[in-house]
Design an enzyme around this catalytic site. Structure first.
Site, PDB file in Angstrom:
ATOM      1  N   HIS A   1      -1.416   2.870   9.915  1.00  0.00           N
ATOM      2  CA  HIS A   1      -1.527   3.972  10.863  1.00  0.00           C
ATOM      3  C   HIS A   1      -1.383   3.436  12.292  1.00  0.00           C
ATOM      4  O   HIS A   1      -1.018   4.162  13.203  1.00  0.00           O
ATOM      5  CB  HIS A   1      -2.883   4.670  10.735  1.00  0.00           C
ATOM      6  CG  HIS A   1      -3.059   5.407   9.450  1.00  0.00           C
ATOM      7  ND1 HIS A   1      -3.579   4.813   8.333  1.00  0.00           N
ATOM      8  CD2 HIS A   1      -2.757   6.677   9.110  1.00  0.00           C
ATOM      9  CE1 HIS A   1      -3.608   5.709   7.360  1.00  0.00           C
ATOM     10  NE2 HIS A   1      -3.120   6.839   7.796  1.00  0.00           N
ATOM     11  N   ASP A   3       6.081   7.980   3.787  1.00  0.00           N
ATOM     12  CA  ASP A   3       4.737   8.125   4.316  1.00  0.00           C
ATOM     13  C   ASP A   3       4.890   8.793   5.692  1.00  0.00           C
ATOM     14  O   ASP A   3       5.996   8.864   6.242  1.00  0.00           O
ATOM     15  CB  ASP A   3       4.067   6.739   4.438  1.00  0.00           C
ATOM     16  CG  ASP A   3       2.548   6.821   4.413  1.00  0.00           C
ATOM     17  OD1 ASP A   3       1.998   7.929   4.549  1.00  0.00           O
ATOM     18  OD2 ASP A   3       1.907   5.769   4.252  1.00  0.00           O
TER      19      ASP A   3
END
Length: 521
Positions: free
Chosen positions: A213, A287
């Site tokens: 992230h 993703d």
């Protein structure tokens, strides 16, 4: 809901820009404002996106992973979710494919909905794969009750690295055969209810110490090592037949000629390894493309979306520049390339819309959670006889539970001071500990003073220690110096009840820790 146009008709009748629109899956947020909802409705009707991926709120999404915004609490999240799905479906020309990350149930994204145990808890129960099948099935029922077709789960990463900041408790463990067995059961349970799945995060996020992230994790392993371990679950599940594979944001130099290019946008890895070498011809979903591992490197709007599509992704999840992405793909891609992805996507839609869901009610996880608690409780250190002997003493019970509470550091320090005084004259302590958080950031939310206090108890007194949380947190404690340490894994009521029964000697611990744990730091 049915997908009235067949795959063949879709390829023949959709305009080229509508086809490219079908590659995009923007994020939708349960706690959006009316203005934000209308913007998304406009995007759906104008750009013809394939579907939506639901998150709780903009504050809890991947871009806010550092936690800079306050997370809204919405008591009616589930009803809000259902109503939003209906509303967004109305705005669409072609039925939307609705997805969510529900690895341990809708509760992963939506409060006040059923929560099942984390993958790591299920992994402690290697002899009872049937319960993992049931978990997949129950979560699928909850998805159907909401109007969700696609659960972006399970995680098939093998969690080899104990310092992994993002996978850890989301993995079934560090043994590839157990990971395959558990993931297969979860997938089959989900499929039994007609809900789609996605195995993730290809080519394997388990041996990383960076959170994708925030930055790009690098996996410095040879291709032979990856085939032996990380890629093994993907290969096995592809052979079993999975709906989709999610491509993670990882740098894996041994699988590509361009090691700077993350796996999620790397043609060598997605088209070369996953499609050509491993034989997967289903849908590949990226993703979240807003994650900093990739998003911060591509300031030109649309460029990242084009790279992701050209690498071999069919569905571009959480793309933030959809209009520019569509234009960039229309400019660069061949019609054959676009049609091939549309064909895969539309077949997935046909599968998802194959039956009308009659499920209205959410599941009750209690009975299944109790069975899982019974079979996963793990005696990590000491023996049943040690606990039995301890029980006969005049012990004192100390409960330290801060999970989900907002205490200031000062209040915590005062608590420690009070607890230290409370147990000063005691020699036997029954310690019930729930770590403040499930994620390992900032030592699972513990202050160093709390860790020191617990270790001080362990070394100076006879402690029987029951741990209700992510077992990786035990690395901070000298469990080998306890009288006994029991891993309960979850702080649900059913798990607490089982821990009580175990302490009373009413049954023996049957679970096995699904990874190797290094004691003390």
């Amino acid at each position: 809901m049915s997908n009235s146009i067949s795959t063949k008709e879709a390829i023949e009748t959709l305009s080229l820009s509508e086809k490219v629109g079908q590659l995009f899956m923007p994020a939708a947020f349960i706690n959006d404002t009316e203005e934000e909802i209308q913007q998304l409705e406009k995007l759906i009707s104008e750009q013809h996106v394939v579907g939506l991926c639901f998150f709780h709120s903009r504050a809890s999404a991947a871009t806010n992973f550092e936690g800079k915004k306050k997370i809204v609490v919405n008591e009616n999240s589930f009803d809000t979710l259902k109503n939003l799905i209906k509303r967004y479906q109305k705005a669409a020309t072609y039925p939307l494919l609705i997805s969510i990350d529900a690895e341990w149930g809708l509760a992963m994204r939506i409060e006040n909905t059923p929560q099942y145990p984390y993958a790591i808890t299920l992994g402690a129960n290697t002899k009872n794969i049937d319960l993992v099948y049931e978990v997949g099935k129950q979560i699928a029922k909850d998805c159907k009750a909401a109007g969700i077709h696609w659960n972006l789960a399970p995680v098939v990463d093998i969690n080899i690295n104990p310092n992994n900041p993002v996978i850890g408790y989301r993995s079934f463990g560090d043994d590839k055969h157990n990971v395959v067995a558990m993931a297969t059961a979860f997938v089959k349970g989900t499929q039994s209810e007609g809900v789609l799945t996605s195995i993730k995060h290809f080519p394997g996020h388990g041996d990383t110490a960076t959170d994708s992230h925030l930055g790009l994790p690098v996996i410095e392993k040879s291709k032979a090592e990856l085939l032996e371990n990380e890629l093994y679950p993907f290969q096995k599940l592809v052979e079993e037949g999975v709906d989709s594979v999610m491509a993670g944001h990882l740098s894996v130099p041994s699988l590509t000629t361009d090691s700077k290019l993350p796996s999620s946008i790397n043609k060598d890895i997605i088209t070369g390894v996953l499609r050509n070498e491993m034989g997967f011809d289903g849908v590949v979903i990226s993703d979240a493309l807003n994650m900093h591992a990739v998003s911060k490197n591509y300031p030109i709007k649309g460029e990242l979306e084009w790279l992701a599509f050209n690498a071999g992704n069919d569905v571009l999840c959480f793309a933030e520049h959809i209009e520019e992405g569509i234009q960039m793909i229309l400019k660069n891609a061949s019609e054959t390339q676009i049609n091939k992805s549309l064909e895969r996507i539309w077949k997935l839609k046909e599968k998802a819309f194959n039956e009308e869901s009659t499920i209205q009610e959410l599941t009750d996880p209690s009975a299944l959670n109790r069975k899982i608690a019974d079979r996963t409780l793990t005696l990590h250190h000491g023996t049943a006889a040690d606990i039995s002997k301890f029980k006969a003493t005049n012990f004192c019970t100390l409960t330290i539970k801060r999970f989900g509470t907002d205490q200031t550091n000062q209040e915590i320090l005062v608590n420690i001071f009070e607890m230290r005084n409370e147990v000063k004259g005691e020699t036997e302590i029954l310690l019930l500990l729930t770590p403040p958080q499930i994620k390992p950031t900032n030592k699972f939310g513990f202050l160093q003073e709390e860790i020191d206090f617990i270790n001080e108890l362990i070394t100076s007194k006879n402690v029987v220690f029951y741990h209700f949380g992510n077992p990786y947190a035990l690395k901070y404690f000298n469990t080998d110096k306890t009288t006994a340490t029991v891993i309960v894994y979850q702080n649900f009521k059913e798990f607490q009840d089982v821990a009580t029964e175990h302490f009373l000697g009413n049954f023996e611990a049957k679970g096995e820790l699904p990874f190797k744990l290094e004691n003390g730091i």
